[in-house]
Design a protein around this motif. Structure first.
Motif, short mmCIF file in Angstrom:
data_model
loop_
_atom_site.label_atom_id
_atom_site.label_comp_id
_atom_site.label_asym_id
_atom_site.label_seq_id
_atom_site.Cartn_x
_atom_site.Cartn_y
_atom_site.Cartn_z
N GLN A 737 0.85 -1.19 -0.01
CA GLN A 737 -0.03 0.16 -0.20
C GLN A 737 1.01 1.27 -0.04
O GLN A 737 0.32 2.17 -0.43
CB GLN A 737 -1.08 -0.13 0.99
CG GLN A 737 -2.02 -0.75 1.26
CD GLN A 737 -2.89 -1.06 2.32
OE1 GLN A 737 -2.23 -0.49 3.38
NE2 GLN A 737 -4.20 -1.61 2.30
N PRO A 739 4.29 3.26 -1.25
CA PRO A 739 5.29 3.34 -2.24
C PRO A 739 6.75 2.89 -2.01
O PRO A 739 7.29 1.84 -2.70
CB PRO A 739 5.32 4.72 -2.76
CG PRO A 739 4.05 5.34 -2.14
CD PRO A 739 3.70 4.44 -1.09
N ALA A 742 6.55 -0.94 -1.17
CA ALA A 742 6.46 -1.78 -2.23
C ALA A 742 7.93 -1.81 -2.94
O ALA A 742 8.12 -2.85 -3.61
CB ALA A 742 5.25 -1.18 -3.33
N ASP A 768 -5.39 -4.85 -5.28
CA ASP A 768 -4.31 -3.74 -5.11
C ASP A 768 -2.91 -4.21 -5.32
O ASP A 768 -1.77 -3.41 -5.67
CB ASP A 768 -4.51 -3.61 -3.46
CG ASP A 768 -5.89 -2.77 -3.17
OD1 ASP A 768 -6.49 -2.23 -3.99
OD2 ASP A 768 -6.07 -2.85 -1.84
N THR A 772 -0.10 -2.12 -8.98
CA THR A 772 1.23 -1.36 -8.83
C THR A 772 2.16 -2.03 -9.54
O THR A 772 2.38 -3.18 -9.98
CB THR A 772 1.67 -1.40 -7.49
OG1 THR A 772 1.88 -2.74 -7.02
CG2 THR A 772 0.64 -0.75 -6.46
N GLU A 773 3.25 -1.08 -10.21
CA GLU A 773 4.11 -1.64 -10.72
C GLU A 773 5.00 -2.45 -10.10
O GLU A 773 5.82 -3.69 -10.79
CB GLU A 773 5.13 -0.56 -11.22
CG GLU A 773 6.20 -0.86 -12.35
CD GLU A 773 7.03 0.21 -12.72
OE1 GLU A 773 8.06 0.30 -13.47
OE2 GLU A 773 6.60 1.51 -12.46
N GLU A 774 5.43 -2.32 -8.75
CA GLU A 774 6.21 -3.15 -8.08
C GLU A 774 5.30 -4.58 -7.80
O GLU A 774 6.07 -5.53 -7.71
CB GLU A 774 6.26 -2.47 -6.67
CG GLU A 774 7.24 -1.36 -6.54
CD GLU A 774 6.62 -0.03 -7.16
OE1 GLU A 774 7.14 0.99 -7.41
OE2 GLU A 774 5.29 -0.19 -7.11
#
Length: 899
Positions: A737, A739, A742, A768, A772-774
């Protein structure tokens, strides 16, 4: 007195006779099999091992697309091929022996698991299937065998690469067998039981065609150092010398020569002691006893079949069964005349019926239309004609077992409207036709067009099991899925992701697999819901509780790396300096996660924090110099004093005034960080419980633990420790959650392989995680993936991410607890099962533990029900609603699936 007449048979005994009659393999040169068929001209083969896909889980559209791709594969063939499928019993001896030899506090659990696996094996045949394609090289006439081998190697390389490219378009993968694997395959085809118990060793393979020498001495001569040109020159000189001698001189020399035995050759390594041919079977005798072999040949085919019909026969729950398909393309010129003759016969039959005033036979009209349509497609090049032969080879240790297995296979074949007959008096030819020689000695070929030949699509199922490892689950066809996450030859890394809705059984799966890995690996668990407490107590693990009162860890800890063999002083200093810089950057990420409102700090704020961190370590005398890293590290309280020093008028540290208010934000968190780390990782199982951390501090706790474990893993690698490590993060989306959390986790997934570890992440919030890119990076870095039951609200994102078919999508929506799709390269259904003791350890509630107390009995009853193909009448049990039970397939066991 009446006497029973002796069974007629032909006894072929002696190594020389058996080799001459049955063993065609003469040598394995690299990845080429050199065969001899009794002529002076040798033939050469290349053997591909194919990784299959699960045909039954595909939707109808995907199945049709796969069949169309297989049509293109067949149309591109310009040479005959053989497809060999071997159903082998799963080798559990080494696995069970390792479990039963476990000592210490894990002995009871491992012994209970071994007993559970034996129970499964006693009720179901645990089968492992291998798929091969045998590719021939064109026969050439030459006296120089070295030149023939070089030409064959070039041709086989081109053909193998082209076939692999064509198979990749079908979603299949494969590789060529090397010399040892070729010899092992022939050994399995001739003596399957001996190949299972006594596999071919490297020492035996290297001893073929070589003199035996002492292991204490170094052999100065290596014939492999001679080049091909030198060998050809030597052969030419010998031919020239022979030509100079007269005919009488050569005869005298031949008489004077004594017969000298040769070295041990490759055929002698795999040849049985005798082969006895009977009318109804072939008996092969070897070191471990004898085996009975019978061959069934498909002779009749129905008018129409569904694509992939062969899957129902290949996936039969019977070991020691081989399938051999010989496919040979024919040129249109070879069949045009034949088709024209048949068309004339049918047309004449129709005309004769009309002249006699009778209506024409409808079957003749249909056959005529089929032939005309086929001739038109041949003329356009849309279709090709193949001769195809399909054989089934059955093996057993006794004649009774052979008869029973044969009858079960014939029943399965007849249920699909096919007919297969035993090759009476020709079982020796059937044995040769099922060897990986690419030679159809039995015949029984039929003509098929491309469309009908494509329905034979054989590469079904997906067996991903390994020879070593731990049991992850069971396959619906009855086989075990045994994997070694740290097998670098089979898997790119040991990372794994598990996606499932709440209550699907993902935690139970991870607990059981982690427990099985404990004898050889360290397992560190990050537990957000205190679900691993019971397991930690059962395995005498180390319990670490992080709460809102104390995080137990000092994030400023360093370590002094052990000296590695062969490492120079400069390299050691460089490694230490790189680690120290990385430590500073990780601390900046931690502080950013702790102090920022939105998870992001400005570059000026990060620069200020980095300056304060450097001064904090310098205050303890710690710099980039590795000689200072053994000193006592600072702590968060010291860092706060230095960061806020200028605001209090203290200019000794020279870090500048905190104009950003970072020290004020940090002050409320100081009580969380101890002056010294209060735990020592000296246990193989460590449970970090973060349940008592509030939602704000949970990402902080996860980041702290992960960074702490990262440091310890680096230390373990520097100390050359031989135990692998699994980092298990339950509900990883909590850390995703933020940045910085992650990014740190994604970096962990990329680099953990270098330190002998694997990152296992689970999540129930797939949107979720995948948003995200991660999260996508972590997914890309995970070789193992396990998708369990999904909710309708999240299934679409999972389908898009993993490119699932409609059949796989429906499977995940309808999956029961503990069921799912597992993948290393291809997706396969998997069911999570466990022994009673493992179930007791993995469950967290009293109700679940009570439910699992009698699981082993329920599992065996359901296995018996599945094996018999009908519902068990005991206690009125019936199949689950909406579930179809097919004889010969194993429906997953409904046990041990508590989340």
């Amino acid at each position: 007195m009446l006497t029973v007449p002796q069974t007629p048979s032909q006894m072929i005994s002696g190594t020389g006779n058996v080799i001459k009659t049955f063993v065609r393999l003469r040598e394995a040169a690299g990845d080429v099999a050199c065969l001899s068929f009794g002529r002076k001209v040798r033939e050469y083969r290349s053997i591909l091992k194919i990784q299959t896909v699960n045909f039954s889980l595909m939707s109808e559209e995907d199945q049709d697309a796969l069949i169309e791709g297989f049509k293109s594969f067949l149309n591109g063939l310009s040479f005959p091929i053989q497809i060999l499928i071997k159903n082998l019993p799963h080798q559990l001896d080494n696995y069970l022996r390792g479990l039963e030899n476990t000592q210490g506090d894990l002995a009871d659990v491992m012994h209970d698991h071994a007993h559970f696996v034996r129970q499964l094996a006693s009720k179901r045949a645990l089968v492992k299937r291998n798929f091969y394609i045998i590719i021939p090289a064109d026969a050439t006439i030459t006296r120089n065998q070295a030149e023939a081998l070089v030409n064959a190697q070039t041709q086989l390389k081109l053909r193998s690469e082209e076939l692999l490219r064509q198979l990749e378009r079908l979603g299949l993968s494969g590789r060529r067998l090397n010399d040892k694997e070729i010899i092992e395959l022939y050994q399995q085809c001739l003596l399957s039981e001996e190949a299972r118990q006594f596999p071919m060793s490297d020492n035996l393979v290297n001893g073929a065609n070589n003199l035996m020498g002492s292991a204490r001495e170094q052999t100065p001569f290596n014939p492999g150092t001679y080049s091909l040109e030198e060998l050809n020159e030597e052969a030419a000189r010998e031919e020239e010398q022979q030509g100079k001698k007269g005919k009488k001189g050569r005869k005298r020399e031949k008489k004077a020569k004594q017969k000298v035995p040769d070295f041990v050759s490759v055929p002698e390594l795999i040849a049985p002691s005798s082969i006895e041919v009977f009318p109804w079977y072939v008996r092969i005798a070897g070191e471990m006893g004898h085996e009975f072999v019978r061959t069934l040949a498909f002779v009749n085919y129905p008018r129409s079949v569904y694509p992939g019909w062969l899957d129902a026969i290949i996936q039969v729950d019977e070991p020691h069964v081989d399938f051999s398909i010989h496919i040979s393309p024919l040129s249109p010129q070879q069949v045009t005349a034949r088709l024209g003759k048949k068309a004339t016969e049918f047309r004449g039959s129709i005309l004769a019926s009309q002249r006699q005033g009778r209506s024409a036979d409808p079957t003749d009209a249909i056959a005529l239309n089929d032939i005309e349509a086929l001739r038109e497609k041949l003329a356009r090049g849309d279709e090709r004609i193949f001769t195809m032969s399909l054989f089934v080879q059955v093996r057993a240790r006794t004649r009774r077992e052979l008869s029973e297995r044969n009858n079960r296979l014939i029943s399965a074949i007849r249920s699909l409207d096919f007919r297969a007959l035993p090759a009476h008096w020709q079982h020796h030819a059937g044995l040769l036709s099922c060897l990986p020689d690419g030679d159809n000695q039995l015949g029984r070929a039929r003509l098929f067009g491309t469309g009908s030949a494509a329905t034979f699509y054989p590469f079904t199922g997906s067996d991903i099991s390994m020879d070593t490892g731990v049991m992850f689950g069971i396959h619906p066809n009855g086989s075990l899925i045994i994997l070694n996450p740290f097998n670098s030859q089979e898997l790119e890394n040991a990372n794994m992701v598990v996606f499932a809705k709440s209550g699907a059984g993902k935690s139970f799966f991870l607990k059981t697999v982690a427990c099985r890995l404990l004898p050889t690996s360290n397992v560190y668990v990050i537990d957000p819901e205190a679900e691993y407490n019971n397991l930690c107590n059962q395995v005498n693990g180390q319990y670490v509780r992080l709460s809102s009162e104390s995080l137990q860890l000092n994030p400023f800890d360093l370590y002094s790396a052990a000296e590695r063999p062969g490492q120079t002083e400069q390299e050691e200093q460089d490694d230490e300096g790189n680690f120290f810089r990385e430590k500073l950057l990780n601390l900046v990420s931690l502080l950013e996660l702790l102090l920022s409102d939105s998870g992001i700090l400005t570059q000026k704020e990060k620069a200020f924090l980095y300056r304060c961190l450097t001064k904090t370590y310098e205050n303890r005398g710690i710099t980039m110099d590795s000689a200072t890293h053994h000193r006592t590290p600072p702590n968060m309280q010291e860092f706060f004093v230095i960061m806020s020093s200028a605001s209090r008028g203290d200019q000794r540290f020279g870090v500048g005034e905190d104009t950003f208010g970072l020290s004020e934000r940090l002050e409320r968190y100081l009580h969380l960080f101890p002056a010294r780390t209060r735990i020592i990782l000296d246990n193989r199982f460590v449970d970090f419980n973060i349940r008592e951390l509030n939602d704000t501090l949970k990402p902080i706790g996860l980041f702290l633990i992960t960074e702490f474990l990262w440091t310890k893993m680096r230390q373990a690698r520097e100390g050359m420790m031989d135990r692998n490590t699994i980092i298990l993060i339950d509900e990883a989306w909590l850390l995703m959650q933020f940045p910085q959390g992650a990014k740190f986790l994604a970096e962990f997934a990329r680099r953990i392989r270098k330190y002998g570890g694997g990152l296992w992440c689970t999540t129930q919030n797939s949107d979720d995680f995948l948003g995200t890119e991660e999260g996508r990076t972590i997914l890309a870095m995970a070789t193992m993936k396990f998708l369990m039951k999904q909710d309708s609200s999240t299934i679409e994102s999972v389908v898009r991410t993993f490119r699932l078919s409609r059949g796989q999508r429906n499977f995940l929506l309808a999956a029961r607890r503990g069921e799912g799709l597992f993948a290393t390269k291809n997706w396969t259904p998997m069911e999570v099962v466990a022994s009673p003791k493992e179930a007791e350890m993995a469950n967290t509630t009293l109700q679940a533990s009570t439910a699992h107390a009698n699981n082993i009995e329920d599992s065996i009853e359901q296995l018996e029900y599945l094996a018999n193909g009908h519902a068990s009448q005991k206690n009125g049990r019936r199949p689950p609603n909406g579930q179809t039970v097919v004889q010969g397939s194993l429906t997953p066991i409904d046990q041990s699936r508590r989340d």
